[in-house]
Design an enzyme around this catalytic site. Sequence first.
Site, PDB file in Angstrom:
ATOM      1  CG  ASN A 258      -1.845   1.103   1.315  1.00 42.41           C
ATOM      2  OD1 ASN A 258      -1.468   2.242   1.035  1.00 42.41           O
ATOM      3  ND2 ASN A 258      -3.077   0.826   1.669  1.00 42.41           N
TER       4      ASN A 258
ATOM      5  CG  ASP B 243      -3.166   4.598   0.459  1.00 32.74           C
ATOM      6  OD1 ASP B 243      -3.092   4.482  -0.776  1.00 32.74           O
ATOM      7  OD2 ASP B 243      -4.085   4.116   1.150  1.00 32.74           O
ATOM      8  CG  HIS B 244       1.397   4.586   4.418  1.00 37.42           C
ATOM      9  ND1 HIS B 244       0.621   4.865   5.510  1.00 37.42           N
ATOM     10  CD2 HIS B 244       1.018   3.360   3.981  1.00 37.42           C
ATOM     11  CE1 HIS B 244      -0.183   3.820   5.747  1.00 37.42           C
ATOM     12  NE2 HIS B 244       0.049   2.906   4.833  1.00 37.42           N
TER      13      HIS B 244
ATOM     14  CG  HIS C 280      -8.359   3.974   0.898  1.00 37.12           C
ATOM     15  ND1 HIS C 280      -8.559   3.810   2.242  1.00 37.12           N
ATOM     16  CD2 HIS C 280      -9.574   4.298   0.377  1.00 37.12           C
ATOM     17  CE1 HIS C 280      -9.828   4.016   2.535  1.00 37.12           C
ATOM     18  NE2 HIS C 280     -10.471   4.333   1.417  1.00 37.12           N
TER      19      HIS C 280
ATOM     20  NE  ARG D 189      -8.693   7.235   4.191  1.00 42.31           N
ATOM     21  CZ  ARG D 189      -9.576   6.882   5.121  1.00 42.31           C
ATOM     22  NH1 ARG D 189     -10.720   7.532   5.234  1.00 42.31           N
ATOM     23  NH2 ARG D 189      -9.304   5.896   5.948  1.00 42.31           N
TER      24      ARG D 189
ATOM     25  NE  ARG E 168      -8.093  11.069   5.416  1.00 42.37           N
ATOM     26  CZ  ARG E 168      -8.537  10.472   6.513  1.00 42.37           C
ATOM     27  NH1 ARG E 168      -7.713   9.756   7.253  1.00 42.37           N
ATOM     28  NH2 ARG E 168      -9.782  10.577   6.897  1.00 42.37           N
TER      29      ARG E 168
ATOM     30  CD  GLU F 185      -7.180  -0.388   1.099  1.00 37.66           C
ATOM     31  OE1 GLU F 185      -7.436   0.632   1.767  1.00 37.66           O
ATOM     32  OE2 GLU F 185      -6.223  -1.126   1.331  1.00 37.66           O
TER      33      GLU F 185
ATOM     34  CB  THR G 242      -5.567   4.264   9.203  1.00 34.23           C
ATOM     35  OG1 THR G 242      -5.478   3.215   8.245  1.00 34.23           O
ATOM     36  CG2 THR G 242      -5.543   3.654  10.585  1.00 34.23           C
ATOM     37  CB  THR G 243      -9.379   1.325   7.036  1.00 29.36           C
ATOM     38  OG1 THR G 243      -8.924   1.959   5.847  1.00 29.36           O
ATOM     39  CG2 THR G 243     -10.724   0.685   6.801  1.00 29.36           C
TER      40      THR G 243
ATOM     41  CD  GLU H  95      -7.008  -6.313   2.846  1.00 28.38           C
ATOM     42  OE1 GLU H  95      -7.286  -5.859   1.712  1.00 28.38           O
ATOM     43  OE2 GLU H  95      -6.306  -5.707   3.676  1.00 28.38           O
TER      44      GLU H  95
ATOM     45  CG  HIS I 248      -5.423  -2.084   9.006  1.00 29.92           C
ATOM     46  ND1 HIS I 248      -4.972  -1.429  10.122  1.00 29.92           N
ATOM     47  CD2 HIS I 248      -5.997  -1.142   8.226  1.00 29.92           C
ATOM     48  CE1 HIS I 248      -5.274  -0.151  10.030  1.00 29.92           C
ATOM     49  NE2 HIS I 248      -5.892   0.064   8.882  1.00 29.92           N
ATOM     50  N   GLY I 249      -1.881  -3.170   9.751  1.00 28.56           N
ATOM     51  CA  GLY I 249      -1.046  -3.175  10.951  1.00 28.56           C
ATOM     52  C   GLY I 249       0.069  -4.217  10.932  1.00 28.56           C
TER      53      GLY I 249
ATOM     54  N   GLY J 120       1.401  -1.704   4.305  1.00 26.76           N
ATOM     55  CA  GLY J 120       1.815  -0.368   3.905  1.00 26.76           C
ATOM     56  C   GLY J 120       2.717   0.304   4.923  1.00 26.76           C
ATOM     57  CG  HIS J 121       2.446   2.809   9.166  1.00 25.23           C
ATOM     58  ND1 HIS J 121       2.340   4.154   8.968  1.00 25.23           N
ATOM     59  CD2 HIS J 121       3.173   2.650  10.301  1.00 25.23           C
ATOM     60  CE1 HIS J 121       2.958   4.790   9.953  1.00 25.23           C
ATOM     61  NE2 HIS J 121       3.470   3.897  10.770  1.00 25.23           N
TER      62      HIS J 121
HETATM   63  N1  PXP Z   1      -5.698  -3.255   4.042  1.00 24.04           N
HETATM   64  C1  PXP Z   1      -6.610  -2.263   4.120  1.00 24.04           C
HETATM   65  C2  PXP Z   1      -8.018  -2.565   3.716  1.00 24.04           C
HETATM   66  C3  PXP Z   1      -6.263  -0.974   4.565  1.00 24.04           C
HETATM   67  O1  PXP Z   1      -7.178  -0.002   4.643  1.00 24.04           O
HETATM   68  C4  PXP Z   1      -4.911  -0.726   4.894  1.00 24.04           C
HETATM   69  C5  PXP Z   1      -4.485   0.653   5.339  1.00 24.04           C
HETATM   70  O2  PXP Z   1      -4.621   1.568   4.344  1.00 24.04           O
HETATM   71  C6  PXP Z   1      -3.993  -1.786   4.786  1.00 24.04           C
HETATM   72  C7  PXP Z   1      -4.409  -3.052   4.374  1.00 24.04           C
HETATM   73  C8  PXP Z   1      -2.540  -1.612   5.110  1.00 24.04           C
HETATM   74  O3  PXP Z   1      -2.404  -1.341   6.469  1.00 24.04           O
HETATM   75  P1  PXP Z   1      -1.002  -0.841   7.021  1.00 24.04           P
HETATM   76  O4  PXP Z   1      -0.698   0.466   6.361  1.00 24.04           O
HETATM   77  O5  PXP Z   1      -1.238  -0.726   8.485  1.00 24.04           O
HETATM   78  O6  PXP Z   1       0.002  -1.889   6.674  1.00 24.04           O
END
Ligand code: PXP
Length: 398
Positions: free
Chosen positions: A162, A164-165, A198, A200, A204, A225, A255-256, A306, A346-347, A368-369
């Site tokens: 991801n 986005d960051h 993503h 949005r 943002r 996304e 974040t989501t 997911e 996520h995370g 992502g993060h």
């Molecule tokens: N999956 C979804 C659906 C998300 O919304 C996100 C965050 O944008 C991620 C995965 C990735 O999460 P992270 O940035 O915490 O790795």
Amino acid sequence: MPTDLNCRYSSTDIVLSEKRIRRLSNWILRQCGVEDHTVSLLLVDDPEICRLNNQYRKKNRPTNVLSFPSFESVDQSLFHLPVKELGDIVISVETARRESIEYNQKFYDRLSWLLIHGMLHLLGYDHEKSEKNASKMFDKEAELIDKLHLHRRTEMAQLAINVDHIATIREARGISEPDPVYAAAICEAAGASGIVVHLREDRRHMQDRDIVLLRQTVKTKLNLEMGANKEIIKFALDLQPDLITLVPENRQELTTEGGLDVLSQKKKIAKVIERMDKKDIPVSIFCDPDSKQIQASKEIGATFVELHTGRYCEAADDNELNREFQLLAEAAEEAYQLDLRVCAGHGLDYRNTAPIAALDTIEELSIGHAIISRAVFTGLDQAVREMAAIINQASLSF
Ligand code: PXP
């Protein structure tokens, strides 16, 4: 309950899904036509199996599996009872793990083989009796293993990144750098199997321009996304990404925050899926590891789910971590059994990803993060390669 499962091992680094093991054991009973029997399965560590091996076989060393068939039991007085007992199987999870590394197998594959082996002994198969008996037993083992593996992932889980960051950093300055399009190309060159963005409603981070360019440049696959809102749905239908992931969207969140509640908006989500279907765009539902949400996603025609790994990643202690892991493993298994394709994310970071990557029901992780954070210090190429190596290693060793 045909399988009575008990765990008595001290290694805290071995995290198992009890439901998955029970389901596997019940599956073997069904395949062998003895689903009206019960079996007692005990998972132990090396010192315990060594003690049992010494007590019952006079061999003072650990072994992988011990079987104690009921038909060999001296207490025949219980045989008239309606519940038929096949006997007891004891497996050392420590030996199973050592052997999985030695034979370059996944941990669950080794465990499955040991369970099948132990179960066949309970059914009277005995490879130690004669060559003929041995080949009969090994043929039956191979038949069951083949059936078990029919559709499971055999290679490593894929890594979708991801970006986005990167756009978040750019938007902090409101200029053109750093560019998520450039970042995506580096991720792909370093081994990512997909790029996730993503878009949005409040724009943002990712902007329309980013995603239009990514559609033209991404060589692997582009996963968009999005919330199920009218404007973004139109954008997706025009763009035709390789996949869309429907997520809940809330303007106040950083974040989501949670999975999509499919149950409360089945009709609305089904309509989005129907529209995407017409353009051959598969839909993934970002959902919590919750059986009802998974079943609802299947009912309305999603191709993927997911699984939201947020609660697992934020667990406060080992107990909570194990509980959340079990939920994810069970949800992935359930989705997989329903013929949904399964992703997770996520995370996830460099410490907590390995056990999730080892689940052979999950085909892709979306991260992502953690990767972008590490990239600040190591460079993006290196950060992607390090995560890919963790996933690769996990796929081999569990
Ligand atoms: N999956 C979804 C659906 C998300 O919304 C996100 C965050 O944008 C991620 C995965 C990735 O999460 P992270 O940035 O915490 O790795």
